[in-house]
Design a protein around this motif. Sequence first.
Motif, PDB file in Angstrom:
ATOM      1  N   ASN A  58      -2.923  25.463 -44.117  1.00 26.07           N
ATOM      2  CA  ASN A  58      -2.917  26.242 -42.884  1.00 26.07           C
ATOM      3  C   ASN A  58      -2.144  25.524 -41.776  1.00 26.07           C
ATOM      4  O   ASN A  58      -1.412  26.145 -41.018  1.00 26.07           O
ATOM      5  CB  ASN A  58      -4.339  26.546 -42.416  1.00 26.07           C
ATOM      6  CG  ASN A  58      -5.012  27.572 -43.309  1.00 26.07           C
ATOM      7  OD1 ASN A  58      -4.341  28.307 -44.021  1.00 26.07           O
ATOM      8  ND2 ASN A  58      -6.323  27.599 -43.283  1.00 26.07           N
ATOM      9  N   THR A  59      -2.299  24.212 -41.697  1.00 21.71           N
ATOM     10  CA  THR A  59      -1.575  23.423 -40.711  1.00 21.71           C
ATOM     11  C   THR A  59      -0.081  23.445 -41.000  1.00 21.71           C
ATOM     12  O   THR A  59       0.731  23.617 -40.095  1.00 21.71           O
ATOM     13  CB  THR A  59      -2.092  21.960 -40.693  1.00 21.71           C
ATOM     14  OG1 THR A  59      -3.493  21.979 -40.421  1.00 21.71           O
ATOM     15  CG2 THR A  59      -1.369  21.133 -39.662  1.00 21.71           C
ATOM     16  N   ALA A  60       0.269  23.305 -42.275  1.00 21.28           N
ATOM     17  CA  ALA A  60       1.683  23.351 -42.660  1.00 21.28           C
ATOM     18  C   ALA A  60       2.267  24.726 -42.364  1.00 21.28           C
ATOM     19  O   ALA A  60       3.390  24.837 -41.857  1.00 21.28           O
ATOM     20  CB  ALA A  60       1.845  22.999 -44.136  1.00 21.28           C
ATOM     21  N   ASP A  61       1.519  25.775 -42.651  1.00 17.84           N
ATOM     22  CA  ASP A  61       1.978  27.131 -42.354  1.00 17.84           C
ATOM     23  C   ASP A  61       2.153  27.326 -40.852  1.00 17.84           C
ATOM     24  O   ASP A  61       3.119  27.946 -40.409  1.00 17.84           O
ATOM     25  CB  ASP A  61       0.993  28.164 -42.899  1.00 17.84           C
ATOM     26  CG  ASP A  61       1.079  28.310 -44.422  1.00 17.84           C
ATOM     27  OD1 ASP A  61       2.031  27.762 -45.023  1.00 17.84           O
ATOM     28  OD2 ASP A  61       0.182  28.960 -44.984  1.00 17.84           O
ATOM     29  N   ALA A  62       1.228  26.828 -40.089  1.00 18.56           N
ATOM     30  CA  ALA A  62       1.306  26.953 -38.623  1.00 18.56           C
ATOM     31  C   ALA A  62       2.527  26.219 -38.086  1.00 18.56           C
ATOM     32  O   ALA A  62       3.207  26.709 -37.181  1.00 18.56           O
ATOM     33  CB  ALA A  62       0.027  26.434 -37.975  1.00 18.56           C
ATOM     34  N   GLN A  63       2.804  25.051 -38.654  1.00 16.97           N
ATOM     35  CA  GLN A  63       3.984  24.291 -38.224  1.00 16.97           C
ATOM     36  C   GLN A  63       5.267  25.043 -38.588  1.00 16.97           C
ATOM     37  O   GLN A  63       6.205  25.085 -37.782  1.00 16.97           O
ATOM     38  CB  GLN A  63       3.980  22.896 -38.854  1.00 16.97           C
ATOM     39  CG  GLN A  63       2.941  21.989 -38.257  1.00 16.97           C
ATOM     40  CD  GLN A  63       2.851  20.655 -38.992  1.00 16.97           C
ATOM     41  OE1 GLN A  63       3.235  20.543 -40.163  1.00 16.97           O
ATOM     42  NE2 GLN A  63       2.327  19.650 -38.308  1.00 16.97           N
ATOM     43  N   LEU A  64       5.315  25.625 -39.779  1.00 21.29           N
ATOM     44  CA  LEU A  64       6.479  26.411 -40.178  1.00 21.29           C
ATOM     45  C   LEU A  64       6.664  27.611 -39.253  1.00 21.29           C
ATOM     46  O   LEU A  64       7.774  27.919 -38.827  1.00 21.29           O
ATOM     47  CB  LEU A  64       6.336  26.904 -41.621  1.00 21.29           C
ATOM     48  CG  LEU A  64       6.698  25.928 -42.715  1.00 21.29           C
ATOM     49  CD1 LEU A  64       6.406  26.536 -44.081  1.00 21.29           C
ATOM     50  CD2 LEU A  64       8.145  25.511 -42.626  1.00 21.29           C
TER      51      LEU A  64
END
Length: 130
Positions: free
Chosen positions: A4-10
């Motif tokens: 979720n954090t990686a998706d949010a950063q993307l």
Amino acid sequence: MAANTADAQLEEQWRDILSVHARTMCEIDRALHPHGLGASDFEVLDILASGTVADKGAQCRVQNIADRVHLSQSALSRLIGRLEKDGLVERSVCQEDRRGVWVVLTQKGRDLHAEVLPLQRAVLSRMLRG
């Protein structure tokens, strides 16, 4: 949770890219408006002036331009029609393939491109390097 954090950063990175693009296009529009051009008009002139997509000498197929600009085929055709009406480009039908259309810069188009190129590059420098 890490996904979720990686998706949010993307997502945030993507939105930043879109924001820079939108602001840069608006700035280019502002800089070129006094010369009767918008950012998309300039992109087509710049592609033609660079000769990077030309098939025969200075001629370029509309399809080759379409592959490089972010416009629909119909929007690009209308834009090229306006540029032709303004005397900046000339269109002709491809004799080998009657469906194809050639576009070439006129001298007036080359002159205007050369005049506004420093303005567009200054905007790019200011928006993308700063």
